[in-house]
Design an enzyme around this catalytic site. Sequence first.
Site, PDB file in Angstrom:
ATOM      1  N   HIS A   1       1.063  -1.242  -0.001  1.00 10.24           N
ATOM      2  CA  HIS A   1      -0.013   0.124  -0.112  1.00 10.24           C
ATOM      3  C   HIS A   1       1.032   1.077  -0.115  1.00 10.24           C
ATOM      4  CE1 HIS A   1      -3.487   2.302   0.975  1.00 10.24           C
ATOM      5  NE2 HIS A   1      -2.865   3.029   1.613  1.00 10.24           N
TER       6      HIS A   1
ATOM      7  N   ASP B   1       0.772   5.086  -0.308  1.00 11.17           N
ATOM      8  CA  ASP B   1       0.086   6.290  -0.186  1.00 11.17           C
ATOM      9  C   ASP B   1       0.549   7.273  -1.394  1.00 11.17           C
ATOM     10  OD1 ASP B   1      -2.062   5.849   1.611  1.00 11.17           O
ATOM     11  OD2 ASP B   1      -0.337   5.502   2.843  1.00 11.17           O
TER      12      ASP B   1
ATOM     13  N   ASP C   1      -8.073   1.699   1.973  1.00  9.15           N
ATOM     14  CA  ASP C   1      -7.664   2.515   2.955  1.00  9.15           C
ATOM     15  C   ASP C   1      -8.694   3.885   2.788  1.00  9.15           C
ATOM     16  OD1 ASP C   1      -6.337   3.619   5.044  1.00  9.15           O
ATOM     17  OD2 ASP C   1      -4.853   4.499   4.066  1.00  9.15           O
TER      18      ASP C   1
ATOM     19  N   HIS D   1      -6.666   9.483  -1.265  1.00 14.52           N
ATOM     20  CA  HIS D   1      -7.244   9.327   0.113  1.00 14.52           C
ATOM     21  C   HIS D   1      -6.583  10.226   1.302  1.00 14.52           C
ATOM     22  CE1 HIS D   1      -5.274   5.463   0.198  1.00 14.52           C
ATOM     23  NE2 HIS D   1      -4.984   5.939   1.314  1.00 14.52           N
TER      24      HIS D   1
HETATM   25 ZN   LIG Z   1      -3.345   4.780   2.700  1.00 13.90          ZN
END
Ligand SMILES: [Zn+2]
Length: 1084
Positions: free
Chosen positions: A290, A292, A402, A612
């Site tokens: 994951h 970001d 997420d 996000h």
């Molecule tokens: Zn995230």
Amino acid sequence: MGGANRIQKQPQADYPIRAPKPVGQLITNIYKDRINQFYAGGQWEHNNLRAMMNEGVASGEPHVQLSVWDAPDLTRPTFEDAVSHEFKKTSVGASFGPSWSTHWFKVVLKVPEDLVDKRLLELHWDANNEGLIWSEDGKPLQGLTGGGERIEWILPESFRDGKEHTIYVEMACNGMFGNAGGDLIQPPDPNRYFQLGTADIVAVNPDARQLYIDIWIIGDAAREFPQDSWEQHKALKVCNEIINTFELGNKNSLNACRKIAEQYIGPNVNSAKVYDSDKDPVVFGIGHCHIDSCWLWPFAETKRKVARSWSNQCDLMERYPELNFACSQAQQYKWLKELYPSVFERVKTKVKEGRFHPIGGSWVEHDTNLPSGESLVRQFLYGQRFFESNFGSRCQTFWLPDTFGYSSQLPQLCRLAGMTRFLTQKLSWNNINKFPHTTFNWVALDGSQVLCHMPPAETYTASAHFGDVKRSMSQHKSLDHDATSLLVFGKGDGGGGPTWEHLEKLRRCRGISDTVGLLPRVHMGSSVDDFFDNLERKADSFVTWYGELYFELHRGTYTTQSNNKYNNRKAEILLRDLELLATLASIKDKSYSYPKKDLDHMWEIVLLCQFHDCLPGSSIEMCYDDSDELYADVFKTAAGIFKDISKAFGVSEAETATMQNGVALNTLSWPRKELIDISENGAAVACGTGPFLDLREFQTFEESPAVTIRKRSDGAYVLENSQLRLEVQGGSITSLFDKSKNREVIPKGQKANQYVIFDDKPLYWQAWDVEVYHLDTRQELPGGETKLHEEKKHRVSVVTTTKISDKSSIETVISLSAALDGEQSYVEVSSKVEWHETMRFLKVEFPVDVRNTEANYECQFGYVKRPTHYNTSWDMAKFEVCCHKYADLSENGYGVSILNDSKYGFATVGSCMRLSLLRSPKAPDAHADMGTHHIRWAILPHSGGLGATTVRKAYEFNNPIKLLSTSAETLAAAVSGVCYNESPVRLTADSDPSLILDTIKRGEDDEDVSRGELPKKKGRSVILRIYDSLGGRARGTVATTWDVAKVSKTNLLEDELEEVVFKDGKYAVDLSAFEVATYKLQLA
Ligand SMILES: [Zn+2]
């Protein structure tokens, strides 16, 4: 009596003494603790398993020669640039910084004679920060995390020749979670320095390393299996036998220990063969990383994180054939393709092999509360097109582990984007109610369904612990229908995804399941699609969840980083306008070319900024400096496009205009009649249905002015038009009287447009959360004296200054315009807020004399109802919710809507409506939302329940008509269709008013538009997106003056699904409740 026939055994005289000395039971807690001592650091490390991990280490010169080049000014230069500079000598122990700087190391390795024949040679590099190892000829090889994580790189066989070999290490002065000055989310410390602690050639003892994993996992079984199970006791016994058998310094004892371990983990854990047993698995492990796209570091660092992490995974796949790795976000693939073409090619090869799985179908893992409906569409359109054009296929699973809550229209949009499955996880963070399902059918507002799975290990960055596998069953909430689950493992955000340790641990977990049992049987080697294929066969029996997946946490993200949200809303509206106008221009005039490249560029920025942690406001200040620049680029590009469009239509932007040379730009699809300022004091009425509306004279009469203002003796002002009369005192509205309904809107003694402020100190996640107890700290802000601001024939207004603190204040203008026949009048408020607070939350309240247990909030392509009370904990959890352009409280026959131009946070408690304006969290951005803000909202009373009046006025409030001037020639030519008074494509006037023609654009692959990602299609086409905004069957007619050959209904990806009957320039639209329909008009 059965016993009577038994043969009596003679007592055995030769039975030996089996226990010649006293034997005690293992005292569980002590023997459990002993396991850790066997491999712990600290006081035991020279005398336990750790002491045998390495067979030799070579440090310093001549074996490890280091030199460095420091990149200037926090730049991130390319390999070619970096190696062209002169490197200066350095050594272990030196420090590098400051935060965010980059340092390139030339590392010359020479394996010493006594190590060349060792079984496993690694470079261990640790500077407590992230890094990337490059080959001498400029190929990224593998990422480094630092701080003891992912510090090893296996030396190639060719390095065993005793000669010197060169590699480069690109050091980034940030940890995997940036450079936090305190705990994780504190703003970055700009002045961190990182010491190069380790740069060694290490000969690893593979047996010791394997034994370490063996006992770690069997030890977990001893620690985590229930004490009333034989499996727990057996694990404890095996561990202690291993420890007893270990002899420090005796390499053969390692093998003896491993042999004992086999009693518990079986004989096959040294390879992927362990997964070959034919027993049915229930937990399906899938590697993931994951990343970001921005968060506690800027976008620029993410681009490097992607290269580090994915090169790592490609490398790991060579050694672990069971590893399957799924990764989302088309944007990250695009960065890799542009900046690291050799890694992208490597990824492509692994995709072809079916090991590396592009997933998610969206541009980024975006927020789903805040983006507009069309933005959600474009996330899928741009995402799926990227995956299809680069990897040959689209994604089947929407992957969004997420994100902070899930819009109720997502299932419909997923389906229309070719995806039937959805994976998420975040709802396990709910801090009030536990979400009750693991696997279920999620149902959209329109009834569309997707199959949803939330991994029961409750993480998307699992370290593949024994406990993660165990929780995949113990926390599974849908066992009544199906016990299978996904285990999404791998370190995120610079951790590089799965590590060799994760894969070794999972092999042992599987070994345990097949040897002793009890642990859910984990399997490796399947894809996410395989997992869902299997679930889909049973989907008929799964439970259903209707409507939004409301996230009971992070409610502050509807408000934090206000400027960023404002830019998002403006950019969405601008893109809509430009696509519509560019479409009309490109069809009107073949010499005008549709600006696809610029539009793509703008969309990709807007979509990226909807990531996000970006749009919700949970990133560090650097990210918002970046997004400010990105949005500025969008607005500049837009201005250029608009200039070209204006030229094509013979219009130009104007501050003032006359009745003769002025027109009003309108991009909405219904008849509009609005006042528009054409000079300092003058106004005209813009009226019509096309993109360029005629101006008509605004007529008023002395004896009956259209709108008036007067001051009362008590200091209150009364503003009045033919529909509304309002009284304003001290900045608050003390009365709002609806003359047409003979009804007072504000409850007696209460005040609307009342500012309130709250203490805003959530439990931890400052930028993310506003916690329920903030409501207990409500304080009204008294307004100052209200003064006359404007008294024009078409509009009157008053202004009030409200003091918030010594540093902060609000200047509020409340205005009322003349009411036009057939148009619902509303009260408009614009505020200028100087905001310099700390951990306080500013809102504005509207108590209304309307009663309902549910309020309505606009969402993407529709609206959702949410409770106005706190009956249950599920109701109360929604104490702060998300809305788009309007929130509405209606009872039978009447209601009030609050419109806004850039806000998303709202609450309706009883009959009090409350718009959230500004927050002031100090982490992770110490300066979030400080400064000047311009915010607009409106109070719209209306007859009847929520209806088209609210939907349309909310659009109009966000899309004000714009004054343009045009020439006499253009106007003269208007009759011949140069200036559109009526749009060439429109919903006819008799269409259901709940129908919204939201998007008009050109077909993606039209030969004159396409940029060549996917095969071009012959001819020209126009895409229309129409939806039902109010939740009922809606019918209408699309009429067009274009020469249309064929009309088809398509999905969001513009695949033609069915042909629509087109006759005499018209076709019928017939939508079910909240349906989003896309039509393709193929021009002749
Ligand atoms: Zn995230």
